[in-house]
Write a protein that holds these residues in place. Structure first.
Motif, PDB file in Angstrom:
ATOM      1  N   LEU A 275       7.122   4.271   1.465  1.00  0.00           N
ATOM      2  CA  LEU A 275       7.483   4.298   2.888  1.00  0.00           C
ATOM      3  C   LEU A 275       8.148   2.997   3.336  1.00  0.00           C
ATOM      4  O   LEU A 275       8.447   2.831   4.514  1.00  0.00           O
ATOM      5  CB  LEU A 275       6.235   4.539   3.751  1.00  0.00           C
ATOM      6  CG  LEU A 275       5.448   5.815   3.465  1.00  0.00           C
ATOM      7  CD1 LEU A 275       4.272   5.931   4.431  1.00  0.00           C
ATOM      8  CD2 LEU A 275       6.342   7.043   3.570  1.00  0.00           C
TER       9      LEU A 275
ATOM     10  N   GLU B 163       4.885   8.970   9.498  1.00  0.00           N
ATOM     11  CA  GLU B 163       4.025   8.936   8.320  1.00  0.00           C
ATOM     12  C   GLU B 163       3.114   7.702   8.333  1.00  0.00           C
ATOM     13  O   GLU B 163       1.939   7.780   7.955  1.00  0.00           O
ATOM     14  CB  GLU B 163       4.880   8.935   7.050  1.00  0.00           C
ATOM     15  CG  GLU B 163       5.583  10.250   6.774  1.00  0.00           C
ATOM     16  CD  GLU B 163       6.850  10.463   7.584  1.00  0.00           C
ATOM     17  OE1 GLU B 163       7.496  11.510   7.437  1.00  0.00           O
ATOM     18  OE2 GLU B 163       7.210   9.564   8.389  1.00  0.00           O
TER      19      GLU B 163
ATOM     20  N   LYS C  74      -0.935   7.633   8.308  1.00  0.00           N
ATOM     21  CA  LYS C  74      -1.736   6.843   7.361  1.00  0.00           C
ATOM     22  C   LYS C  74      -2.774   6.006   8.104  1.00  0.00           C
ATOM     23  O   LYS C  74      -3.922   5.868   7.644  1.00  0.00           O
ATOM     24  CB  LYS C  74      -0.827   5.923   6.541  1.00  0.00           C
ATOM     25  CG  LYS C  74       0.179   6.639   5.646  1.00  0.00           C
ATOM     26  CD  LYS C  74      -0.489   7.309   4.472  1.00  0.00           C
ATOM     27  CE  LYS C  74       0.560   7.859   3.500  1.00  0.00           C
ATOM     28  NZ  LYS C  74      -0.063   8.611   2.375  1.00  0.00           N
TER      29      LYS C  74
ATOM     30  N   HIS D 136       0.814  -1.228   0.000  1.00  0.00           N
ATOM     31  CA  HIS D 136       0.000   0.000   0.000  1.00  0.00           C
ATOM     32  C   HIS D 136       0.843   1.272   0.000  1.00  0.00           C
ATOM     33  O   HIS D 136       0.422   2.291  -0.559  1.00  0.00           O
ATOM     34  CB  HIS D 136      -0.919   0.006   1.222  1.00  0.00           C
ATOM     35  CG  HIS D 136      -1.945  -1.082   1.216  1.00  0.00           C
ATOM     36  ND1 HIS D 136      -2.951  -1.163   0.270  1.00  0.00           N
ATOM     37  CD2 HIS D 136      -2.119  -2.156   2.034  1.00  0.00           C
ATOM     38  CE1 HIS D 136      -3.702  -2.222   0.507  1.00  0.00           C
ATOM     39  NE2 HIS D 136      -3.219  -2.846   1.567  1.00  0.00           N
ATOM     40  N   TYR D 137       2.013   1.230   0.634  1.00  0.00           N
ATOM     41  CA  TYR D 137       2.852   2.434   0.752  1.00  0.00           C
ATOM     42  C   TYR D 137       4.296   2.103   0.379  1.00  0.00           C
ATOM     43  O   TYR D 137       5.207   2.150   1.218  1.00  0.00           O
ATOM     44  CB  TYR D 137       2.798   2.992   2.188  1.00  0.00           C
ATOM     45  CG  TYR D 137       1.402   3.117   2.746  1.00  0.00           C
ATOM     46  CD1 TYR D 137       0.481   4.007   2.190  1.00  0.00           C
ATOM     47  CD2 TYR D 137       0.991   2.346   3.825  1.00  0.00           C
ATOM     48  CE1 TYR D 137      -0.803   4.117   2.694  1.00  0.00           C
ATOM     49  CE2 TYR D 137      -0.298   2.456   4.342  1.00  0.00           C
ATOM     50  CZ  TYR D 137      -1.190   3.333   3.773  1.00  0.00           C
ATOM     51  OH  TYR D 137      -2.462   3.452   4.277  1.00  0.00           O
TER      52      TYR D 137
END
Length: 294
Positions: A125, A142, A146, A121-122
């Motif tokens: 990151l 972060e 989220k 999903h990220y």
């Protein structure tokens, strides 16, 4: 009662208990990953949702999340004893995800997701291929933001996040902690116990000071008594009585008495807790060996 000769008996019992616990994890862990949250124990991924967000939603006072890297349960019991005069304490338990190492376990706490889900999903990151704290734990704030976004929680002034990696910076935050109570949610990562655990292996003097489990707990008590973390918690207890404080670890540590040899090519990960790579081999009596992680 050292002179009663119980040390070997206790040591044998702990060894047997550790072996049984290892078998318990091997038998149940995969099922936990596939189960609904209500059908499994609380894992790292559930900590914020279970213990932090309800207090944020209530909005009855500032919420502080302290994550103490590499803190064991027996160390917490020493710390809890010192905090008991200051706070009304509720102790709960959860299972750290595997591997029980900072890049995975701590990111799972802040993101409320498993590492594979964070990467999916990220991806910006999640730095794949590096298994050290500096590369994979840069985006904890972060990831927490989220998580708040997915839960549709809007804070008045955003998340405040601090990572304490040395004594001087810790003392600075200790002197300012009262001002952090102006924020709805503050997350503080404390790396001191992790450094203590690694230093015990690196420095002969610490092997002298903490040669066994009992001495390691005494060392923890001495550190905590003079730490900025204890100073922050004393200040909050005295000046912010409506603060809601959650203290957790991301993973623990264990005193290993023997090593196990893992073989692999030069691309194999260097972390001592786990190895991954294309050609990793080990005696399966000594490790959880997963051939296909998918």
């Amino acid at each position: 009662h050292r002179d009663l000769g119980f040390e070997q008996t206790l040591s044998d019992q702990k060894k047997d208990a550790n072996s049984e616990f290892g078998r318990f994890i091997e038998k149940n862990y995969k099922r936990w990953l596939d189960a609904k949250e209500t059908d499994r124990p609380i894992l790292s991924t559930d900590v914020v949702n279970e213990y932090v967000l309800p207090a944020v939603r209530d909005d009855k006072g500032p919420v502080f999340l302290f994550v103490v890297d590499c803190m064991r349960l027996d160390q917490w019991l020493v710390i809890e004893e010192m905090l008991a005069p200051l706070y009304q304490i509720q102790r709960d338990y959860y299972y750290g995800i595997l591997p029980t190492a900072t890049p995975y376990a701590r990111n799972a706490i802040f993101a409320g997701l498993f590492p594979s889900e964070i990467e999916a999903h990220y991806p910006d990151l999640w730095q794949a291929g590096n298994d050290d704290d500096h590369s994979q734990n840069k985006y904890e704030k972060e990831l927490l933001e989220k998580l708040l976004g997915r839960k549709r929680i809007s804070l008045r002034s955003g998340v405040r996040y601090v990572k304490i990696v040395d004594t001087d910076f810790g003392k600075k935050i200790e002197s300012e902690i009262k001002s952090y109570a102006q924020s709805q949610l503050t997350a503080v990562v404390v790396n001191a116990v992790d450094m203590m655990a690694h230093s015990r292996s690196d420095y002969p003097i610490l092997k002298e000071i903490a040669p066994d489990e009992s001495a390691y707990r005494s060392l923890t008590r001495s550190w905590f008594e003079h730490s900025s973390l204890y100073g922050m918690l004393r200040t909050l207890a005295r000046t912010v009585p409506n603060a809601h404080i959650v203290i957790t670890t991301d993973h623990g540590a264990i005193r290993c008495m023997r090593g196990s040899k893992a073989l692999g090519d030069r691309e194999t990960s260097t972390n001592l807790r786990y190895k991954y790579g294309r050609n990793v081999k080990i005696d399966e009596k000594h490790a959880m060996y997963i051939r296909n992680a998918d």
